[in-house]
Write a protein that holds these residues in place. Structure first.
Motif, PDB file in Angstrom:
ATOM      1  N   ASP A   1      49.597 -72.659   7.019  1.00  0.00           N
ATOM      2  CA  ASP A   1      50.302 -71.995   5.916  1.00  0.00           C
ATOM      3  C   ASP A   1      49.531 -72.111   4.606  1.00  0.00           C
ATOM      4  OD1 ASP A   1      52.310 -71.349   7.684  1.00  0.00           O
ATOM      5  OD2 ASP A   1      53.707 -72.890   6.994  1.00  0.00           O
ATOM      6  N   MET A   2      48.964 -73.291   4.360  1.00  0.00           N
ATOM      7  CA  MET A   2      48.222 -73.495   3.122  1.00  0.00           C
ATOM      8  C   MET A   2      46.975 -72.618   3.086  1.00  0.00           C
ATOM      9  SD  MET A   2      48.203 -74.988   0.200  1.00  0.00           S
ATOM     10  CE  MET A   2      49.257 -76.434   0.259  1.00  0.00           C
ATOM     11  N   ALA A   3      46.253 -72.543   4.209  1.00  0.00           N
ATOM     12  CA  ALA A   3      45.053 -71.706   4.271  1.00  0.00           C
ATOM     13  C   ALA A   3      45.410 -70.239   4.044  1.00  0.00           C
ATOM     14  CB  ALA A   3      44.367 -71.880   5.621  1.00  0.00           C
ATOM     15  N   GLU A   4      46.483 -69.784   4.650  1.00  0.00           N
ATOM     16  CA  GLU A   4      46.903 -68.391   4.489  1.00  0.00           C
ATOM     17  C   GLU A   4      47.244 -68.082   3.034  1.00  0.00           C
ATOM     18  OE1 GLU A   4      50.371 -65.311   6.149  1.00  0.00           O
ATOM     19  OE2 GLU A   4      50.122 -67.293   7.060  1.00  0.00           O
ATOM     20  N   TYR A   5      47.958 -68.998   2.389  1.00  0.00           N
ATOM     21  CA  TYR A   5      48.321 -68.793   0.985  1.00  0.00           C
ATOM     22  C   TYR A   5      47.083 -68.794   0.086  1.00  0.00           C
ATOM     23  CZ  TYR A   5      49.641 -69.786  -3.766  1.00  0.00           C
ATOM     24  OH  TYR A   5      49.721 -69.739  -5.142  1.00  0.00           O
ATOM     25  N   VAL A   6      46.235 -69.805   0.232  1.00  0.00           N
ATOM     26  CA  VAL A   6      45.088 -69.957  -0.663  1.00  0.00           C
ATOM     27  C   VAL A   6      44.108 -68.797  -0.500  1.00  0.00           C
ATOM     28  CG1 VAL A   6      43.058 -71.374  -1.167  1.00  0.00           C
ATOM     29  CG2 VAL A   6      45.273 -72.458  -0.820  1.00  0.00           C
ATOM     30  N   ILE A   7      43.785 -68.436   0.729  1.00  0.00           N
ATOM     31  CA  ILE A   7      42.836 -67.341   0.956  1.00  0.00           C
ATOM     32  C   ILE A   7      43.392 -66.032   0.406  1.00  0.00           C
ATOM     33  CG2 ILE A   7      41.727 -65.941   2.740  1.00  0.00           C
ATOM     34  CD1 ILE A   7      41.497 -68.533   4.401  1.00  0.00           C
ATOM     35  N   GLY A   8      44.685 -65.810   0.562  1.00  0.00           N
ATOM     36  CA  GLY A   8      45.294 -64.611  -0.001  1.00  0.00           C
ATOM     37  C   GLY A   8      45.170 -64.562  -1.513  1.00  0.00           C
ATOM     38  N   GLN A   9      45.363 -65.712  -2.153  1.00  0.00           N
ATOM     39  CA  GLN A   9      45.215 -65.790  -3.604  1.00  0.00           C
ATOM     40  C   GLN A   9      43.769 -65.556  -4.040  1.00  0.00           C
ATOM     41  OE1 GLN A   9      47.632 -66.989  -6.380  1.00  0.00           O
ATOM     42  NE2 GLN A   9      48.656 -65.653  -4.911  1.00  0.00           N
ATOM     43  N   GLU A  10      42.845 -66.175  -3.339  1.00  0.00           N
ATOM     44  CA  GLU A  10      41.433 -66.046  -3.711  1.00  0.00           C
ATOM     45  C   GLU A  10      40.964 -64.593  -3.640  1.00  0.00           C
ATOM     46  OE1 GLU A  10      39.371 -70.293  -2.610  1.00  0.00           O
ATOM     47  OE2 GLU A  10      39.857 -68.963  -0.944  1.00  0.00           O
ATOM     48  N   ASN A  11      41.500 -63.854  -2.691  1.00  0.00           N
ATOM     49  CA  ASN A  11      41.084 -62.457  -2.532  1.00  0.00           C
ATOM     50  C   ASN A  11      41.528 -61.576  -3.701  1.00  0.00           C
ATOM     51  OD1 ASN A  11      39.871 -63.011  -0.084  1.00  0.00           O
ATOM     52  ND2 ASN A  11      41.656 -62.445   1.132  1.00  0.00           N
ATOM     53  N   ASP A  12      42.551 -62.007  -4.422  1.00  0.00           N
ATOM     54  CA  ASP A  12      43.129 -61.156  -5.464  1.00  0.00           C
ATOM     55  C   ASP A  12      42.849 -61.622  -6.895  1.00  0.00           C
ATOM     56  OD1 ASP A  12      44.278 -59.653  -3.432  1.00  0.00           O
ATOM     57  OD2 ASP A  12      46.145 -60.799  -3.438  1.00  0.00           O
ATOM     58  N   LEU A  13      42.361 -62.846  -7.079  1.00  0.00           N
ATOM     59  CA  LEU A  13      42.376 -63.439  -8.405  1.00  0.00           C
ATOM     60  C   LEU A  13      41.222 -63.044  -9.323  1.00  0.00           C
ATOM     61  CD1 LEU A  13      43.779 -67.023  -7.771  1.00  0.00           C
ATOM     62  CD2 LEU A  13      44.830 -65.143  -9.024  1.00  0.00           C
ATOM     63  N   VAL A  14      40.111 -62.588  -8.794  1.00  0.00           N
ATOM     64  CA  VAL A  14      39.007 -62.201  -9.673  1.00  0.00           C
ATOM     65  C   VAL A  14      39.462 -61.100 -10.630  1.00  0.00           C
ATOM     66  CG1 VAL A  14      36.748 -61.090  -9.793  1.00  0.00           C
ATOM     67  CG2 VAL A  14      37.134 -62.929  -8.145  1.00  0.00           C
ATOM     68  N   SER A  15      40.133 -60.101 -10.100  1.00  0.00           N
ATOM     69  CA  SER A  15      40.609 -59.001 -10.954  1.00  0.00           C
ATOM     70  C   SER A  15      41.657 -59.503 -11.946  1.00  0.00           C
ATOM     71  CB  SER A  15      41.183 -57.872 -10.106  1.00  0.00           C
ATOM     72  OG  SER A  15      42.250 -58.321  -9.295  1.00  0.00           O
ATOM     73  N   PHE A  16      42.462 -60.482 -11.538  1.00  0.00           N
ATOM     74  CA  PHE A  16      43.462 -61.049 -12.450  1.00  0.00           C
ATOM     75  C   PHE A  16      42.783 -61.704 -13.650  1.00  0.00           C
ATOM     76  CE2 PHE A  16      45.624 -64.887 -13.945  1.00  0.00           C
ATOM     77  CZ  PHE A  16      46.809 -64.357 -14.410  1.00  0.00           C
ATOM     78  N   PHE A  17      41.781 -62.538 -13.388  1.00  0.00           N
ATOM     79  CA  PHE A  17      41.099 -63.239 -14.475  1.00  0.00           C
ATOM     80  C   PHE A  17      40.345 -62.265 -15.377  1.00  0.00           C
ATOM     81  CE2 PHE A  17      41.230 -66.919 -11.387  1.00  0.00           C
ATOM     82  CZ  PHE A  17      42.195 -67.609 -12.087  1.00  0.00           C
ATOM     83  N   GLU A  18      39.754 -61.260 -14.782  1.00  0.00           N
ATOM     84  CA  GLU A  18      39.074 -60.257 -15.599  1.00  0.00           C
ATOM     85  C   GLU A  18      40.076 -59.528 -16.488  1.00  0.00           C
ATOM     86  OE1 GLU A  18      35.258 -59.146 -12.738  1.00  0.00           O
ATOM     87  OE2 GLU A  18      37.135 -58.007 -12.551  1.00  0.00           O
ATOM     88  N   GLY A  19      41.259 -59.298 -15.955  1.00  0.00           N
ATOM     89  CA  GLY A  19      42.310 -58.675 -16.754  1.00  0.00           C
ATOM     90  C   GLY A  19      42.783 -59.551 -17.895  1.00  0.00           C
ATOM     91  N   GLU A  20      42.595 -60.859 -17.764  1.00  0.00           N
ATOM     92  CA  GLU A  20      42.961 -61.801 -18.814  1.00  0.00           C
ATOM     93  C   GLU A  20      41.832 -61.988 -19.828  1.00  0.00           C
ATOM     94  OE1 GLU A  20      45.899 -63.389 -19.386  1.00  0.00           O
ATOM     95  OE2 GLU A  20      46.740 -62.155 -17.775  1.00  0.00           O
ATOM     96  N   GLY A  21      40.743 -61.230 -19.648  1.00  0.00           N
ATOM     97  CA  GLY A  21      39.643 -61.273 -20.606  1.00  0.00           C
ATOM     98  C   GLY A  21      38.515 -62.213 -20.264  1.00  0.00           C
ATOM     99  N   LEU A  22      38.551 -62.867 -19.106  1.00  0.00           N
ATOM    100  CA  LEU A  22      37.477 -63.782 -18.722  1.00  0.00           C
ATOM    101  C   LEU A  22      36.322 -63.014 -18.095  1.00  0.00           C
ATOM    102  CD1 LEU A  22      39.926 -65.812 -18.959  1.00  0.00           C
ATOM    103  CD2 LEU A  22      38.717 -67.181 -17.257  1.00  0.00           C
ATOM    104  N   LYS A  23      35.138 -63.528 -18.301  1.00  0.00           N
ATOM    105  CA  LYS A  23      33.964 -63.014 -17.619  1.00  0.00           C
ATOM    106  C   LYS A  23      33.845 -63.763 -16.297  1.00  0.00           C
ATOM    107  CE  LYS A  23      28.939 -62.455 -18.138  1.00  0.00           C
ATOM    108  NZ  LYS A  23      27.769 -62.747 -19.017  1.00  0.00           N
ATOM    109  N   VAL A  24      33.800 -63.032 -15.185  1.00  0.00           N
ATOM    110  CA  VAL A  24      33.708 -63.643 -13.863  1.00  0.00           C
ATOM    111  C   VAL A  24      32.463 -63.088 -13.180  1.00  0.00           C
ATOM    112  CG1 VAL A  24      34.870 -64.070 -11.676  1.00  0.00           C
ATOM    113  CG2 VAL A  24      36.236 -63.745 -13.759  1.00  0.00           C
ATOM    114  N   TYR A  25      31.546 -63.960 -12.783  1.00  0.00           N
ATOM    115  CA  TYR A  25      30.296 -63.477 -12.210  1.00  0.00           C
ATOM    116  C   TYR A  25      29.696 -64.516 -11.266  1.00  0.00           C
ATOM    117  CZ  TYR A  25      28.226 -66.469 -15.836  1.00  0.00           C
ATOM    118  OH  TYR A  25      27.899 -67.542 -16.633  1.00  0.00           O
TER     119      TYR A  25
END
Length: 329
Positions: A270-294
């Motif tokens: 369950d933990m792996a499923e949750y974490v991997i799902g989050q990791e797949n979506d979060l780059v765009s979230f952080f970029e939307g918050e104004g962070l540079k992600v590279y």
């Protein structure tokens, strides 16, 4: 009411009393499991534990979780378990180093190529001897190795970081402990030991320049509010050691042990499923918050960091041939 009806009513009342008494006895007989974690109660990962794992245990155990290091200080959970003050914890691999130096290999940055490689290693038998050594020397029972995310460097300011040399002078928060501090040095930074609960304020005030954690942690702890960029170093595919004290394990019946192990396995999934799902979506979230992600020069980081590890005292403790077996998988 007829005599027969009175008899039935009396029998029903007696059956209900016996049932309630038996239920109360079962509740009293359910062994307690006092658990400590550094993750805050409001973190979604805590829900995976509190709802998923605890739900799996059901009434078979009295599960009592304490989050945010409110019961036991981060890094002292293993000792608390050995002293009988704590039953369960999600331990960091570095917590074992002083008692089992051979475990330092599992804390090595860039040990795993990716999450699939990490999972393949832990699902194989190549770590069986090391895990048995951990259990024997520390008197704990290892239940699972839940994946908690891939660690990346997250900093304030606009300095571009492409190689370890670019982290020179960066005050990078790392958890306390020799293994964590060495990891920070190997990355090229100036590691600063600090409790997890103090990181947000330290970033906000400039007491530190950055920290390293998986992306889901950066979001849940709102580190994106007080930093400017995330460098996708991917230096550690992190998993914890989900464990119970050996004395608690030995006190359980075979049926209770089977239930606890099955629920730990489910928690790992369950933990792996949750974490991997989050990791797949979060780059765009952080970029939307104004962070540079590279992404930096990952090869430069890997070659430098592994070179530092192989030349260190930690490598002297690695079980002979284990690194090669891990690389072959």
């Amino acid at each position: 009411m007829t005599k027969t009806m009175k008899h039935l009513a009396s029998g029903t009342a007696l059956a209900l009393t016996v049932s309630l008494t038996a239920g109360a006895a079962l509740a009293q007989d359910a062994p307690s499991l006092i658990y400590s974690d550094t993750v805050a109660a409001a973190d979604p990962r805590s829900a995976v534990l509190d709802e998923g794992f605890a739900g799996c245990l059901g009434d078979a155990f009295a599960f009592e979780p304490y989050h945010g290091a409110t019961l036991v200080k981060q890094g002292t959970e293993l000792t608390a378990m050995q002293r009988g003050n704590l039953d369960m914890a999600n331990l960091a691999i570095f917590d074992f180093y002083n008692q089992v130096p051979e475990t330092s290999i599992l804390g090595t940055a860039y040990l795993f190529r990716d999450v699939d490689h990490m999972r393949t290693v832990y699902d194989s038998d190549v770590l069986d001897e090391l895990v048995a050594m951990m259990e024997e020397k520390t008197n704990i029972k290892v239940l699972a190795f839940p994946y908690i995310g891939t660690r990346h460097v997250n900093i304030r300011g606009d300095r571009e970081v492409m190689t370890p040399a670019d982290l020179e002078g960066i005050k990078l928060r790392m958890p306390g402990g020799e293994g964590w501090q060495f990891l920070g040095e190997a990355l090229g930074a100036n590691p600063t030991p600090m409790a997890f609960t103090e990181v947000y304020t330290a970033l906000q005030t400039g007491a530190i320049d950055g920290q390293d954690n998986p992306l889901p942690t950066d979001k849940s702890m709102k580190f994106y509010e007080v930093t400017d960029q995330i460098i996708l170093t991917g230096h550690r595919m992190s998993n914890n050691v989900f464990a119970v004290s050996q004395s608690k394990w030995d006190s359980l019946t075979p049926e209770q042990q089977e239930t606890l192990q099955a629920c730990a396995d489910q928690f790992e999934n369950d933990m792996a499923e949750y974490v991997i799902g989050q990791e797949n979506d979060l780059v765009s979230f952080f970029e939307g918050e104004g962070l540079k992600v590279y992404a930096p020069d990952t090869a430069a980081f890997r070659d430098h960091v592994l070179g530092v590890y192989k030349a260190s005292k930690f490598a002297e403790d690695w079980p002979e041939g284990l690194l090669e077996k891990i690389n072959e998988l």
